[in-house]
Design an enzyme around this catalytic site. Structure first.
Site, short mmCIF file in Angstrom:
data_model
loop_
_atom_site.label_atom_id
_atom_site.label_comp_id
_atom_site.label_asym_id
_atom_site.label_seq_id
_atom_site.Cartn_x
_atom_site.Cartn_y
_atom_site.Cartn_z
N ARG A 1 0.85 -1.20 0.00
CA ARG A 1 0.00 0.00 0.00
C ARG A 1 0.88 1.25 0.00
O ARG A 1 2.02 1.22 0.45
CB ARG A 1 -0.89 0.00 1.24
CG ARG A 1 -1.94 -1.09 1.24
CD ARG A 1 -3.16 -0.64 0.45
NE ARG A 1 -4.11 -1.74 0.26
CZ ARG A 1 -4.75 -1.97 -0.87
NH1 ARG A 1 -4.55 -1.21 -1.91
NH2 ARG A 1 -5.61 -2.96 -0.96
N CYS A 2 0.27 2.37 -0.46
CA CYS A 2 0.99 3.63 -0.44
C CYS A 2 1.32 3.98 1.01
O CYS A 2 0.51 3.67 1.87
CB CYS A 2 0.16 4.75 -1.06
SG CYS A 2 -1.12 5.44 0.02
N PRO A 3 2.44 4.58 1.33
CA PRO A 3 3.50 5.06 0.43
C PRO A 3 4.64 4.06 0.26
O PRO A 3 5.73 4.46 -0.13
CB PRO A 3 3.98 6.31 1.16
CG PRO A 3 3.85 5.95 2.61
CD PRO A 3 2.68 5.00 2.72
N LEU A 4 4.43 2.77 0.55
CA LEU A 4 5.54 1.82 0.56
C LEU A 4 6.29 1.71 -0.78
O LEU A 4 7.52 1.68 -0.79
CB LEU A 4 5.05 0.44 1.04
CG LEU A 4 4.56 0.42 2.50
CD1 LEU A 4 4.03 -0.97 2.86
CD2 LEU A 4 5.68 0.82 3.46
N ASP B 1 -0.79 -0.82 -6.18
CA ASP B 1 -1.58 0.14 -5.41
C ASP B 1 -1.94 1.30 -6.34
O ASP B 1 -1.08 1.84 -7.02
CB ASP B 1 -0.78 0.66 -4.22
CG ASP B 1 -1.62 1.55 -3.33
OD1 ASP B 1 -2.26 1.04 -2.41
OD2 ASP B 1 -1.66 2.78 -3.59
#
Lengths: 78, 378
Positions: free
Chosen positions: A15-18, A42
């Protein structure tokens, strides 16, 4: 100049911001001129990776599809 | 630590005038204004006065103003009714890419029923592309055009006057969704339909405005109902309407002074966050913006974690980040602009916002962001 990625980061399922964090972490280790590819499904990555390139003054080469998964190519220019 | 509420663009705290009017109208305005007895006539007088007050603020005739059950209901009625009224001219809805989700959802309904939609892009600051707008409204088959008065997410004021001129040149009616502007800043004229939402200006939730200028073709998308001259369905919540009108009038009267005060606070947020938080993007137009909205995105920060950390420190803010939405999709406004969607924070200020609250936020934010970045090793 080659647009073939030197390296691919697999951020599928993240998921963001990964995915952007993974890109930022890996980026200093690739040579200037090289392309790094981020696989990320994502929906935020489609906006955030180009935005990161703009903020960091790096070159966003565009989105591609790799085996049906969205991917984003970035060239290190500085 | 006193709590600071910075989400007025979702719902502003009730204006004291609204509270006063609401309590009075609960006693006097419970009867059905459509009936023919003393209590009903009293209710009718209250409704007429509320309509006249709103019309005065908007510079329109009272019979052009209808009260709906919410801002969203007003938008749905305006979009679908505006399209239905122009069926003979065409079936295309033109709208900007940064409209409120209520417009997007009404548009989806229109498209799923066989209609068409053209989206007008915005630039990096979030302003609608006027050349694309002019081309879209000039295309054959355009039935209705819709433009938000200013971005509710990033504050950028939209070129309403120019968009209206383009619509006038081609005879396409313009709907302006003015929810974020009413009671705060003037809205340019030239539109045929306008919508608003009382809770954005300090009125109660459950009151929307649907304004149709005289001669506008509009066909109700709902089964027939004779309330509000057929423009809204169901018995109106008269006490809430009275409170909404009174608070709009009060907010409008205070708006010049409040806009100047809040705009200075927003400027302080923009300058200080940019200077004290590394890797932050302040989004939206720095000058041509709403006085009370400021939005920024913090690189490498999870939006939900940031909201939670801010809430723990007594700050209520909104976010366009995907992780804070029920659908896990980032804000369509930030995406249309091409700005960072993660780590996003929107502050929207109101008459109860103090400089001390803003200063405490600015003092605590850099540490909160640094802590969250440290957790992910950046």
């Amino acid at each position: 100049m080659s647009t073939e990625p030197l390296e691919t980061l697999d951020c599928l399922g993240q998921r963001c911001p990964l995915p952007v964090i993974a890109l930022a972490r890996r980026f200093p280790s690739i040579p200037v001129g090289a392309v790094i590819r981020v696989l990320a499904d994502d929906p935020a990555a489609a906006v955030d990776i180009p935005a990161w390139c703009r903020m960091r003054a790096q070159q966003y080469l565009g989105g591609v599809s790799v085996d049906g998964s969205p991917a984003y190519d970035v060239r290190r220019v500085s | 630590m006193s709590a600071a509420y910075f989400d007025a663009a979702t719902a502003a705290p009730l204006h004291p005038v609204a509270r006063e009017a609401l309590l009075a109208a609960l006693d006097d305005g419970w009867a059905d204004p459509g009936k023919l007895y003393t209590q009903a006539r009293r209710a009718r007088r209250l409704l007429d006065a509320a309509r006249a007050a709103v019309a005065e603020v908007l510079g329109v005739r009272p019979d052009e103003v209808a009260f709906t059950a919410s801002g969203t209901a007003a938008v749905h009625a305006a979009v679908l009714g505006g399209l239905a009224g122009r069926r003979r001219a065409g079936t295309t809805l033109v709208r900007s890419a940064i409209e409120h989700s209520a417009v997007l959802h009404a548009g989806q309904r229109h498209v799923s029923a066989g209609g068409a939609e053209v989206e007008v892009p915005v630039d990096l600051l979030g302003r609608a592309d006027l050349d694309a707008w002019r081309a879209a409204v000039a295309a054959p088959g355009t039935a209705l055009a819709c433009l938000i008065s200013a971005s509710h997410e990033v504050g950028t004021v939209q070129p309403v006057a120019e968009a209206a001129a383009a619509c006038a040149a081609t005879g396409v009616p313009l709907l302006v969704d003015a929810a974020v502007s009413l009671g705060r800043v003037p809205v340019p004229g030239g539109w045929q339909l306008l919508t608003g939402s009382a809770r954005k200006w300090g009125g109660p939730a459950g009151v929307g405005l649907l304004v149709l200028r005289k001669g506008t073709r509009w066909v109700s998308p709902y089964p027939a109902d004779d309330r509000e001259t057929g423009r809204a369905v169901g018995a109106p919540d008269l006490p809430a309407i009275v409170a909404a009108a009174a608070s709009l009038h009060a907010a409008h009267t205070e708006s010049a002074a409040e806009a100047a005060r809040l705009s200075a606070l927003v400027e302080r947020v923009r300058a200080t966050v940019a200077a004290t938080v590394p890797d932050v993007e302040i989004v939206g137009d720095p000058v041509d913006r709403l006085p009370h909205v400021v939005t920024f995105s913090c690189l490498y920060v999870d939006g939900e974690a940031l909201l939670t950390a801010l809430d723990r420190r007594g700050f209520a803010v909104s976010s366009g980040s995907a992780c804070t939405s029920s659908t896990l999709v980032p804000s369509h406004v930030l995406a249309a602009m091409g700005v960072l969607t993660h780590g996003n924070v929107r502050l929207s200020l109101h008459r109860g916002t103090t400089a001390a609250q803003v200063d405490r936020f600015l003092a605590e934010l850099p540490g909160i962001v640094a802590d969250l970045r440290a957790e992910v090793g950046l």
